[in-house]
Design an enzyme around this catalytic site. Structure first.
Site, PDB file in Angstrom:
ATOM      1  N   ASP A 163      77.843  -5.326  -0.818  1.00  0.00           N
ATOM      2  CA  ASP A 163      79.194  -5.248  -1.365  1.00  0.00           C
ATOM      3  C   ASP A 163      79.069  -4.669  -2.768  1.00  0.00           C
ATOM      4  O   ASP A 163      77.974  -4.573  -3.326  1.00  0.00           O
ATOM      5  CB  ASP A 163      79.844  -6.638  -1.396  1.00  0.00           C
ATOM      6  N   SER A 164      80.213  -4.345  -3.362  1.00  0.00           N
ATOM      7  CA  SER A 164      80.190  -3.832  -4.726  1.00  0.00           C
ATOM      8  C   SER A 164      79.817  -4.911  -5.734  1.00  0.00           C
ATOM      9  O   SER A 164      79.423  -4.596  -6.858  1.00  0.00           O
ATOM     10  CB  SER A 164      81.560  -3.243  -5.095  1.00  0.00           C
ATOM     11  N   GLY A 193      86.780   0.462  -5.846  1.00  0.00           N
ATOM     12  CA  GLY A 193      88.132   0.882  -5.471  1.00  0.00           C
ATOM     13  C   GLY A 193      88.585   2.194  -6.059  1.00  0.00           C
ATOM     14  O   GLY A 193      89.513   2.817  -5.545  1.00  0.00           O
ATOM     15  N   CYS A 221      82.202  -4.823   2.472  1.00  0.00           N
ATOM     16  CA  CYS A 221      83.072  -4.206   1.477  1.00  0.00           C
ATOM     17  C   CYS A 221      84.097  -3.393   2.242  1.00  0.00           C
ATOM     18  O   CYS A 221      83.735  -2.489   3.003  1.00  0.00           O
ATOM     19  CB  CYS A 221      82.254  -3.305   0.551  1.00  0.00           C
ATOM     20  N   THR A 229      86.321  -1.284   1.117  1.00  0.00           N
ATOM     21  CA  THR A 229      86.424   0.093   0.649  1.00  0.00           C
ATOM     22  C   THR A 229      85.357   0.964   1.292  1.00  0.00           C
ATOM     23  O   THR A 229      85.635   2.059   1.786  1.00  0.00           O
ATOM     24  CB  THR A 229      86.301   0.152  -0.881  1.00  0.00           C
ATOM     25  N   GLU A 282      85.162 -10.601 -10.675  1.00  0.00           N
ATOM     26  CA  GLU A 282      83.798 -10.369 -11.164  1.00  0.00           C
ATOM     27  C   GLU A 282      83.572 -11.018 -12.532  1.00  0.00           C
ATOM     28  O   GLU A 282      82.448 -11.343 -12.894  1.00  0.00           O
ATOM     29  CB  GLU A 282      83.517  -8.871 -11.245  1.00  0.00           C
ATOM     30  N   CYS A 323      89.886  -7.002   1.033  1.00  0.00           N
ATOM     31  CA  CYS A 323      88.747  -6.846   0.127  1.00  0.00           C
ATOM     32  C   CYS A 323      88.010  -8.171   0.137  1.00  0.00           C
ATOM     33  O   CYS A 323      88.637  -9.241   0.059  1.00  0.00           O
ATOM     34  CB  CYS A 323      89.223  -6.511  -1.287  1.00  0.00           C
ATOM     35  N   THR A 324      86.689  -8.117   0.251  1.00  0.00           N
ATOM     36  CA  THR A 324      85.932  -9.367   0.389  1.00  0.00           C
ATOM     37  C   THR A 324      85.933 -10.199  -0.889  1.00  0.00           C
ATOM     38  O   THR A 324      85.546 -11.363  -0.863  1.00  0.00           O
ATOM     39  CB  THR A 324      84.475  -9.081   0.806  1.00  0.00           C
ATOM     40  N   HIS A 325      86.383  -9.630  -1.997  1.00  0.00           N
ATOM     41  CA  HIS A 325      86.542 -10.426  -3.216  1.00  0.00           C
ATOM     42  C   HIS A 325      87.755 -11.374  -3.125  1.00  0.00           C
ATOM     43  O   HIS A 325      87.768 -12.423  -3.767  1.00  0.00           O
ATOM     44  CB  HIS A 325      86.754  -9.517  -4.432  1.00  0.00           C
TER      45      HIS A 325
END
Length: 298
Positions: free
Chosen positions: A11-12, A44, A74, A76, A173, A205-207
Site C-alpha cells: 500500500d502507499s 492519489g 491500495c 488507487t 498517515e 481506499c484502504t486507509h
C-alpha cells in the site's frame, strides 16, 4: 502439516494494515510480507505511469521475499496499475476494486451505492465499471425485493455518487483519524453523498477504515459501510485453495519453505519506520515489531 503460504502486500502507507488485519484474523496458516511506500504517500495524486513503476518495484521486492501471492492493498493502484502488473508478473495478484464492488452489490438494499476514494480512483471510474461487471456476471443483492425489482428492470443498481477525498490519507498517515479536523473534513466530503440518497458506501481506499467510527457517526444507521478488505479475504481463501490443488497436481512448482523461526508478519517501508509503527499500532491488536526501511527505485 499444511504449508504456510507467504502473502505479499503493499500500500502507499499504513492503510493496507486494515486488509492485513482481516487476513491475519481469518487465515491462521499464512505469513505476510507487508510493504508500505511511505516515502511516496499519498498515491492519489500520482500519474498512471508512476503507479505502474511503483508497483513493479514493490512487486519485484515482495517476490524476492518469497511472496507466492500479492495483494495490492491500495485502491488507487488496483484501479490503475493492477492490470499491467498482472501481465508483467507470474504470481497471482488480488486487487481491492472487484471484490469491493461485488460486496457492495450484495449488500445494497436500494441500489444506490456511494464511493469515497482518492481522486485518481474516482477519475478512473473503476468502481462504476466493476459494479456493472459484477451484475453482468450474476452477482445480485441479497435483499429479495431489490433483487426482484432489478431483474424485472424496475430498479437500477448503480454507483450513484463517487466522492474524491484527497485530505483523508494525509490525516490518517499523521495519526489524526479521530481528530476534530477529520470530523470537519468528513462532514464536507459526505454531504454530496447524503444528498444523492445513497444507502451503501464503499470505502474505496484502504486507509479509510481508520475513519469508520467518524463516518458512521456522520452517516447514521441508514447507510451501510462496505469495507472491501472482507471481500478480499474471501477471494484470497479461494486462491490459496487453488494453489494447494495446483501444487498437488504438479501444475505449479512447490516453493521451498522459509526458515524454521516462526513469524506471521514482516514489515518494510520506504520512509520513516518509527512513524509507520506509531500509526500502525493504533490499528493492529498486536504491536508491530521490527520495521525495516527499504529504498526502491534507486
Amino acid at each position: 502439516m499444511k504449508k504456510q503460504r507467504v502473502i505479499g502486500m503493499f500500500d502507499s502507507g499504513v492503510g493496507g494494515l486494515t486488509v492485513m488485519k482481516e487476513i491475519l484474523e481469518q487465515l491462521l496458516d499464512v505469513r505476510i510480507v507487508y510493504f508500505g511506500d511511505t516515502a511516496r504517500v499519498p498515491y492519489g495524486n500520482r500519474s498512471r505511469e508512476e503507479l505502474i513503476r511503483f508497483g513493479e518495484e514493490i512487486a519485484t521486492f515482495l517476490i524476492g521475499q518469497g511472496a507466492e501471492v500479492i495483494v495490492v492493498a491500495c485502491n488507487t493502484s488496483s484501479a490503475t496499475a493492477l492490470p499491467v502488473l498482472r501481465e508483467r508478473f507470474d504470481v497471482p495478484m488480488i486487487g481491492m476494486v472487484e471484490p469491493g464492488a461485488r460486496l457492495a452489490v450484495e449488500k445494497t438494499i436500494a441500489g444506490r451505492i456511494g464511493l469515497i476514494a482518492t481522486e485518481t480512483t474516482v477519475r478512473s471510474k473503476a468502481y462504476s465499471t466493476a459494479v456493472s461487471r459484477a451484475l453482468a456476471k450474476g452477482c445480485l443483492p441479497k435483499d429479495p425485493t431489490l433483487r426482484e425489482s432489478w431483474q424485472h428492470g424496475e430498479q437500477p443498481i448503480t454507483l450513484t455518487k463517487a466522492q474524491g477525498c484527497p485530505l483523508f490519507v494525509p490525516l490518517i498517515e499523521a495519526g489524526l483519524s479521530n481528530s476534530s479536523e477529520a470530523r470537519g473534513i468528513a462532514k464536507t466530503y459526505l454531504t454530496p453523498l447524503h444528498a444523492a440518497g445513497i444507502d451503501t458506501l464503499i470505502l474505496g481506499c484502504t486507509h479509510y477504515p481508520f475513519l469508520e467510527p467518524v463516518l458512521k457517526e456522520i452517516l447514521g444507521k441508514d447507510v451501510l459501510i462496505v469495507d472491501p478488505a472482507r471481500a478480499v479475504v474471501k477471494e484470497l481463501k479461494i486462491l490459496l485453495q487453488h494453489l494447494d490443488e495446483w501444487e498437488q497436481s504438479g501444475l505449479v512448482e512447490s516453493q521451498p519453505a522459509l526458515g524454521k523461526k516462526p513469524w506471521r508478519a514482516r514489515y518494510y517501508v520506504s520512509g520513516d519506520p518509527e512513524l509507520f509503527k506509531q500509526v500502525g499500532n493504533t490499528l493492529l491488536q498486536e504491536p508491530i515489531g521490527q520495521v525495516e526501511q527499504v529504498i526502491l527505485g534507486e
